[in-house]
Write a protein that holds these residues in place. Structure first.
Motif, short mmCIF file in Angstrom:
data_model
loop_
_atom_site.label_atom_id
_atom_site.label_comp_id
_atom_site.label_asym_id
_atom_site.label_seq_id
_atom_site.Cartn_x
_atom_site.Cartn_y
_atom_site.Cartn_z
N ILE A 1 96.41 179.69 104.60
CA ILE A 1 97.01 180.69 105.50
C ILE A 1 98.03 181.53 104.76
O ILE A 1 98.06 182.77 104.86
N ALA B 1 90.04 183.10 110.96
CA ALA B 1 90.36 182.43 112.21
C ALA B 1 89.19 181.58 112.70
O ALA B 1 89.37 180.43 113.12
N ARG C 1 95.09 173.68 104.23
CA ARG C 1 95.06 174.65 105.34
C ARG C 1 96.32 175.52 105.29
O ARG C 1 96.24 176.75 105.42
N TYR C 2 97.46 174.87 105.10
CA TYR C 2 98.74 175.59 105.04
C TYR C 2 98.73 176.61 103.90
O TYR C 2 99.11 177.77 104.08
N ILE D 1 97.50 169.94 113.42
CA ILE D 1 97.01 171.26 113.00
C ILE D 1 97.90 172.36 113.56
O ILE D 1 98.26 173.31 112.85
N GLY E 1 91.50 175.85 115.26
CA GLY E 1 92.87 175.47 115.58
C GLY E 1 93.62 176.59 116.26
O GLY E 1 93.10 177.26 117.16
N LEU E 2 94.84 176.81 115.77
CA LEU E 2 95.69 177.82 116.41
C LEU E 2 95.37 179.23 115.93
O LEU E 2 95.81 180.20 116.55
N MET E 3 94.60 179.36 114.86
CA MET E 3 94.41 180.69 114.27
C MET E 3 93.61 181.61 115.18
O MET E 3 93.81 182.82 115.18
N LEU F 1 103.06 180.19 109.95
CA LEU F 1 103.41 181.45 110.61
C LEU F 1 104.91 181.73 110.53
O LEU F 1 105.33 182.88 110.35
N ASP G 1 99.99 175.10 111.38
CA ASP G 1 99.78 176.54 111.60
C ASP G 1 101.09 177.24 111.95
O ASP G 1 101.39 178.33 111.45
N LEU H 1 88.84 178.50 110.29
CA LEU H 1 89.87 177.47 110.42
C LEU H 1 89.97 176.89 111.83
O LEU H 1 90.32 175.72 112.00
#
Length: 568
Positions: free
Chosen positions: A15, A61, A11-12, A167, A66-68, A175, A171, A64
């Motif tokens: 992004i 977004a 995931r990292y 998560i 989560g925070l996206m 960022l 994220d 994924l």
């Protein structure tokens, strides 16, 4: 490496890969091509590129979660630093994702509450009432003992998604790394403090995943309207509330934008629009603590029985009230911001363009690198056109004129290091949502009519401070005038002594730079050829493709890095 760790690392990387690829694209069109004299070519299709970038992020977004999704919603409000093509595309990003299996939610809730779910509640509906990126809500029936203590027998329990904490951490780490990349690009760092923006977003996000914070917000909001029959708030069941589980009274009623159901209940949608606007502007202008996500899913219209309601029986209150839910995103206008806005208001009221820009800088929305000359001119034009108008006259102005001026002004703002405080942006976003909901309820609704009483009250409340500020400004002006002859004399002496130089264009430096452009264009063409060829070959032969992409860095460095012999 366990599967969870592998998934988080993937995931990292995803992004970062998305950010890197699109930063290269933006760098190519917005920095490199203009640098070699191809600014017009770069401008072709810019709007389309921005929209496509936002569309791709929208897909990322939603995929994924989560925070996206929250990132997309946050970016959609950053009208001060992003072009309208991006903010417009992202404003429709909804926090709606596929629900988590109830078995996983049950396990997470039991771990957090410390007891089996059937012991904590008499019943929990396995079908979610709503599913969002950070958690999901289920209807529940409290145990008899809890119901008696809380005073209600129907509840909604909000449970965080399993692993959402990890998560969010991943994220935010991604960022922060992207923000460090951005801070090294001068065009970006001169206009936007990217690391500060990320930290601002991180603080808000950490509050939003803390359900104890949301519960406290709900109680604070309820206290503000404790004596107001227009508003109700669900009670919190603290016995079944933790950082990751929130249990509230079930207050489901008519959605505020369900016009047909409102009419069927004998409720006039136009009255609801007026009342909703009044309640929201009370939050902003009176309480300074407001619901920052008042979309239709978070506001109900609840019919109120006339019996036992003395105001309703006396005809002083409608037979319904507004019920607010979801207090994870709240805005606040602290005293420092209020004081800054007061200075902004005073400058605006006196049509002082320079004073307004100075006040904006004091509020902290302009970075120190800002060149404010163009902004001062724009403010002067604004006051010249609209400054002397009252609310009634402003309402008569052709909306197209407002839109044209807003576009020009927006382009100017985005060219400056203009970074609005988050609470100020939340307020603007909230006003926009208020307007949208009210227009749905009443097509004739006019936002000016709703704001005008608060503006008039602001004028009355600010008279005394305005006089004080005007006096201070007069003293400062006199002091400057008294010092002016001495400063002029010093400047003349400095010119005569040769200590002050008048800058003229450095022709030799410019000619040398132009001579190097030819060599850099050759390097740029070579870089483009290697990069494009490597990208195309990578799908068939990843080794050769990656080697070509790596090799393209050599001509790239020659094309963009300044020469050590004199720089650019």
């Amino acid at each position: 490496m366990n599967p969870t760790t592998r998934t988080l690392r993937a995931r990292y990387r995803r992004i970062l890969r998305f950010a890197a690829l699109h930063l290269i694209q933006v760098w190519w069109f917005e920095l490199f091509l203009p640098r070699i004299g191809l600014a017009r070519l770069a401008a072709v299709g810019r709007s389309r590129r921005m929209r496509r970038l936002a569309q791709r992020f929208h897909v990322l977004a939603v995929d994924l979660g989560g925070l996206m999704i929250k990132v997309g919603q946050f970016l959609s409000s950053r009208l001060d630093v992003l072009p309208p093509e991006i903010t417009k595309e992202l404003e429709g990003l909804q926090d709606e994702v596929s629900p988590v299996a109830f078995s996983a939610i049950q396990t997470a809730a039991e771990k957090e509450l410390g007891v089996p779910l059937e012991q904590a509640f008499a019943y929990v509906d396995p079908t979610p009432l709503a599913a969002a990126s950070l958690g999901q809500a289920h209807r529940a029936a409290p145990s008899a003992q809890d119901a008696e203590l809380a005073g209600f027998a129907a509840a909604v329990v909000k449970i965080q998604r399993p692993g959402i904490g990890e998560i969010v951490d991943v994220d935010l780490a991604a960022l922060r790394r992207v923000s460090r990349w951005l801070s090294r690009i001068r065009l970006v760092s001169n206009r936007v403090d990217a690391p500060a923006l990320v930290e601002e977003f991180a603080a808000t996000s950490m509050e939003e995943i803390d359900y104890l914070h949301e519960a406290a917000n709900a109680e604070r909001f309820a206290a503000n309207f404790a004596e107001d029959p227009r508003v109700s708030v669900p009670d919190v069941m603290w016995e079944r509330t933790t950082r990751r589980v929130l249990t509230l009274q079930d207050v489901t009623a008519i959605k505020i934008n369900d016009v047909e159901r409102l009419k069927a209940a004998g409720i006039d949608p136009a009255e609801v629009a007026t009342q909703f606007a009044n309640v929201m502007f009370d939050q902003i202008f009176v309480h300074g603590f407001f619901h920052a996500d008042p979309h239709p899913g978070n506001i109900f219209v609840t019919p109120t029985p006339s019996e036992g309601n003395p105001l309703a029986e006396a005809g002083q209150s409608p037979h319904w009230h507004l019920t607010f839910i979801d207090f994870g995103m709240m805005g606040e206008i602290p005293e420092t911001l209020r004081d800054g806005l007061r200075r902004v208001f005073i400058a605006a009221a006196s049509r002082d363009g320079k004073g307004l820009v100075d006040a904006i800088q004091e509020v902290g929305v302009l970075l120190p690198s800002a060149d404010t000359a163009e902004l001062e001119r724009a403010m002067t034009q604004l006051f010249a056109r609209f400054g002397g108008m009252g609310f009634a006259e402003l309402k008569e102005v052709d909306p197209r004129e407002f839109r044209d001026f807003a576009k020009e002004f927006g382009d100017l703002v985005r060219s400056l290091p203009f970074q609005l405080p988050e609470n100020f942006l939340l307020m603007l976003r909230t006003v926009s949502l208020i307007s949208g909901v009210c227009s749905t309820l009443d097509s004739r609704f006019n936002l000016w009519d709703a704001i005008e009483p608060y503006a008039e009250q602001l004028i009355r409340d600010q008279r005394r401070p305005a006089v004080q500020d005007a006096a201070q400004q007069a003293v400062a002006t006199v002091a400057t005038a008294l010092r002016l002859p001495g400063r002029l004399s010093e400047a003349v002496d400095g010119i005569e002594a040769g200590r002050i130089a008048v800058r003229t264009p450095d022709l030799d430096r410019r000619i040398t730079a132009l001579e190097r452009v030819g060599r850099r264009i050759i390097s740029a063409v070579l870089f483009t050829g290697l990069l494009v060829t490597g990208t195309l070959l990578r799908s068939d032969d990843s080794l050769v493709g990656s080697a070509l992409i790596a090799a393209s860095l050599i001509p790239l460095l020659h094309a963009v890095l300044p020469s050590r012999r004199g720089g650019n």
